[in-house]
Design an enzyme around this catalytic site. Structure first.
Site, short mmCIF file in Angstrom:
data_model
loop_
_atom_site.label_atom_id
_atom_site.label_comp_id
_atom_site.label_asym_id
_atom_site.label_seq_id
_atom_site.Cartn_x
_atom_site.Cartn_y
_atom_site.Cartn_z
N SER A 11 0.85 -1.19 0.00
CA SER A 11 0.00 0.00 0.00
C SER A 11 0.89 1.23 0.00
O SER A 11 2.03 1.18 0.42
CB SER A 11 -0.90 0.01 1.24
OG SER A 11 -1.58 1.23 1.37
N ALA A 14 -0.16 6.36 3.82
CA ALA A 14 0.72 6.72 4.95
C ALA A 14 0.07 6.40 6.29
O ALA A 14 0.75 5.98 7.24
CB ALA A 14 1.08 8.20 4.87
N GLY A 15 -1.23 6.57 6.39
CA GLY A 15 -1.93 6.28 7.63
C GLY A 15 -1.88 4.81 7.98
O GLY A 15 -1.65 4.43 9.13
N ASP A 72 -7.39 -5.69 2.17
CA ASP A 72 -8.45 -5.25 1.28
C ASP A 72 -9.68 -5.05 2.15
O ASP A 72 -10.01 -5.90 2.99
CB ASP A 72 -8.72 -6.26 0.16
CG ASP A 72 -9.40 -5.60 -1.04
OD1 ASP A 72 -8.93 -4.51 -1.44
OD2 ASP A 72 -10.38 -6.14 -1.56
#
Length: 202
Positions: A11, A14-15, A72
């Site tokens: 991914s 950033a979170g 997901d």
């Protein structure tokens, strides 16, 4: 342990990276974003959350040569026969837009009365030791709620302003970040993964 503890997160969010790294660092993992290894987003051609998470994790592991983690997630609405489901992020088409996705959901439920707007968030996490791992670690968790007729709250992202939690008497977008991480589908799935990896890695 040494370099094999580096873990690639499939991914660029950033979170998510901060959240995963914070929980997995105590186990000796250094969680790195896939971009650090030149991994590009893979086309999500799966028909389930599990299939798409596997596709993402496998590509990240293949390109990087390291263990990989992917998730997901999405929203399942009973009155819409499970939609938006795996298409949650792109429900209203490209480019992806939380605002347009929420508007489309509200339109789809316009004739659905209160009490018949149940739904749930799903999160599936997949951990692969290598691209051909025959026994991936798969954890899935759901979060039950109802879909509001109007958005509430300023926090969160995605469908959070429309996702009502009866037991909290507020929408997800009105929760504090700490409370959301503790209660959410992703937070509990991640904790489940941590528990499994603690066993696997002693």
């Amino acid at each position: 342990m040494t370099a094999e503890k580096t873990l690639v997160l499939a991914s660029g969010n950033a979170g998510k990276l901060k959240e995963f790294d914070g929980l997995l660092k105590p186990l000796g993992f250094d969680v790195r974003p896939q971009a650090d290894f030149g991994v590009h987003d893979v086309e999500e051609t799966g028909l389930t959350f599990v299939e798409n998470a596997l596709l993402k994790a496998r590509e990240a592991s293949r390109v990087s040569g390291l263990p990989a983690l992917a998730d997901d997630s999405g929203l399942e609405v009973d009155a819409l026969h499970g939609a938006p489901g795996i298409y949650s992020a792109r429900f209203a088409g490209e480019p992806k837009s939380d605002t347009r996705n929420n508007e489309k959901l509200l339109t789809a439920l316009a004739d659905c009365v209160e009490g018949q707007r149940s739904g749930r968030y799903w999160c599936v996490l997949v951990y692969l030791r290598h691209p051909d791992d025959p026994v991936p670690v798969i954890v899935q968790r759901s979060w039950e709620g109802e879909i509001l007729a109007h958005p509430r709250g300023e926090g969160g992202f995605g469908y959070d302003p429309l996702f009502w939690l009866p037991d909290q008497n507020m929408s997800v977008a009105e929760l504090s970040a700490e409370t959301k991480n503790r209660l959410s589908h992703r937070g509990r799935a991640l904790q489940g993964l941590v528990d499994l990896l603690k066993v696997a890695h002693g």
